[in-house]
Design a protein around this motif. Sequence first.
Motif, PDB file in Angstrom:
ATOM      1  N   ASP A   1      45.457  29.417  52.437  1.00  0.00           N
ATOM      2  CA  ASP A   1      44.605  28.367  52.971  1.00  0.00           C
ATOM      3  C   ASP A   1      44.167  28.769  54.383  1.00  0.00           C
ATOM      4  O   ASP A   1      44.669  29.743  54.953  1.00  0.00           O
ATOM      5  N   ALA A   2      43.235  28.003  54.925  1.00  0.00           N
ATOM      6  CA  ALA A   2      42.748  28.300  56.275  1.00  0.00           C
ATOM      7  C   ALA A   2      42.993  27.105  57.181  1.00  0.00           C
ATOM      8  O   ALA A   2      42.814  25.954  56.781  1.00  0.00           O
TER       9      ALA A   2
ATOM     10  N   VAL B   1      43.725  21.689  57.547  1.00  0.00           N
ATOM     11  CA  VAL B   1      43.889  22.804  56.615  1.00  0.00           C
ATOM     12  C   VAL B   1      42.950  22.613  55.436  1.00  0.00           C
ATOM     13  O   VAL B   1      42.824  21.508  54.892  1.00  0.00           O
ATOM     14  N   ILE B   2      42.267  23.685  55.046  1.00  0.00           N
ATOM     15  CA  ILE B   2      41.334  23.639  53.927  1.00  0.00           C
ATOM     16  C   ILE B   2      41.678  24.756  52.949  1.00  0.00           C
ATOM     17  O   ILE B   2      42.098  25.851  53.355  1.00  0.00           O
ATOM     18  N   THR B   3      41.530  24.491  51.655  1.00  0.00           N
ATOM     19  CA  THR B   3      41.917  25.450  50.623  1.00  0.00           C
ATOM     20  C   THR B   3      40.700  26.216  50.107  1.00  0.00           C
ATOM     21  O   THR B   3      39.559  25.745  50.237  1.00  0.00           O
TER      22      THR B   3
ATOM     23  N   ILE C   1      33.664  33.568  55.510  1.00  0.00           N
ATOM     24  CA  ILE C   1      34.062  34.970  55.370  1.00  0.00           C
ATOM     25  C   ILE C   1      35.524  35.093  54.970  1.00  0.00           C
ATOM     26  O   ILE C   1      35.884  35.935  54.142  1.00  0.00           O
ATOM     27  N   SER C   2      36.375  34.247  55.519  1.00  0.00           N
ATOM     28  CA  SER C   2      37.813  34.397  55.301  1.00  0.00           C
ATOM     29  C   SER C   2      38.257  33.945  53.918  1.00  0.00           C
ATOM     30  O   SER C   2      39.005  34.659  53.239  1.00  0.00           O
ATOM     31  N   ILE C   3      37.813  32.772  53.459  1.00  0.00           N
ATOM     32  CA  ILE C   3      38.288  32.289  52.151  1.00  0.00           C
ATOM     33  C   ILE C   3      37.164  31.769  51.260  1.00  0.00           C
ATOM     34  O   ILE C   3      37.421  31.164  50.219  1.00  0.00           O
ATOM     35  N   GLY C   4      35.906  32.012  51.638  1.00  0.00           N
ATOM     36  CA  GLY C   4      34.793  31.542  50.812  1.00  0.00           C
ATOM     37  C   GLY C   4      34.651  32.343  49.532  1.00  0.00           C
ATOM     38  O   GLY C   4      34.939  33.534  49.484  1.00  0.00           O
TER      39      GLY C   4
END
Length: 364
Positions: free
Chosen positions: A249-250, A266-268, A236-239
Motif C-alpha cells: 500500500d502507499a 493509506v491507499i491500496t 507511478i508507485s502503485i498505479g
Amino acid sequence: MRKTANVSHPACAHRPAARRQVCLATRGVVLARDLAIDLGTANTLVYERGRGIVFNEPSVIALNERSGDVLSVGRDAWQMIGRTPSYIIAARPLRNGAITDFDITQRMIRLILQGVGVGRFGRTRVAVCVPSLITPVERRAVIEAARRAGASDVRLIEQPIAAAIGTGLPIHEPTGSLVIDIGGGTAEIAMVSLGGLVSLRAVRVGSFDFDSALMNYARRAHGIAIGERTAEELKISIGSAWPIDDKFDAEVKGRDLTTGLPRTFVITPTEVRSALVDTVDLMVEAVLECLSEAPPELAQDLIHTGALMVGGGSLLRGLDQRIASEARVPVLRSESPLETVVLGAGRALENFESLHASHTIPGR
C-alpha cells in the motif's frame, strides 16, 4: 551537420580563406541546423540532426506575474508546482494536446531553442510533432510560435506518424501497423499503412487525467486534498490498469478538507486502479474504435505483428495487458516510450524537403 552552399560575395573572392569566412558570416551566410521538437503536454524534447536528443525536460514555465519575467523553464520550473507564492506561477502552457496560452508557449519555445543554441539570425529548420486532432487554428498557432522563437522554416508532423517512424515499423509497406500513443494530454491510436493513416482515433485524455482522477478520488473517498505531484508519484508507485501482484500500500500526505490540517492516509493498489478505470476505459474504447474502422486485411495483420505502445502514459503498469485483453491482439511497449516520437521526427529530418504533404503542414 548540413552546410549551406559554398557561395561567396564577388568582393571577397580575392581574400584569403580565413578572411572570406569572416566576410560570409558578416553577410549572413551561416550554417543551417535541423531540429525536431516533440512539444508534449508533459515533456518537451528537442532532437538535433547529427547530435541526437539535446533537450528533454518538463513542459513547464515559471513566471513572476508582477514583473512578467520568466524565472525558469523545464525541470526547475516543474519543481515549483504547488510550492510558489501567489504572484509566481508554474504553468503548463499546453493542456490536452492544445496550446492554452499562446504568449507563454511562444516564450517557452524561444527559451528552449535559445538553450540549444538557436539564435535570431541563424537558419534553423524545425519539424514540430503535434497531435493529429488539433484544429487548423492550433496548427497555425504552433507554426507561428516556432517562427517567432527563431525558426526559419517550420513543418508539422503528426505524432502517430513520427511514433511509427521512431519504432522502425514498416509503414511504407502494405502491412497494417497499429500505434497507440498515450501522452500527457491525448491518446492517439492510428493504423498506418503505405506511409499514411488508414484509420485514426484520438481522445483528449492522457496521463495527466490519471493524476486528476487520483486527486478527485482522494477528496471524495478520504476527504483529503493532494497535489498534482503527489498524485503523479502515487500513480507511478502503485498505479495499474490490470490486476497485478502488488501487496504494498502507499502512505499519502495531504490536507484534511474538514480541518485544513496536514494528514496522512493509506491507499491500496486496488483503490488506485478503481480510481483510474474510467480514464483507462476511454483509451481502450478508442483502440477498439480504430480497429473497427480499419480494413479487415490490415486488422488481421495485427494478430501476428501486434500493436505498439508509446508515450509516457504507456508506462502505467498493466495497461498493455488490459488493451491486449480487450482488442485480442498482442500489445508491445516501445523500448524508449518517452523518446520514440521525437526520434521518429528526427529521422524524418533526413528528408525534410520531401516530407509528404499528408504528414506535414509547410510553413508560410
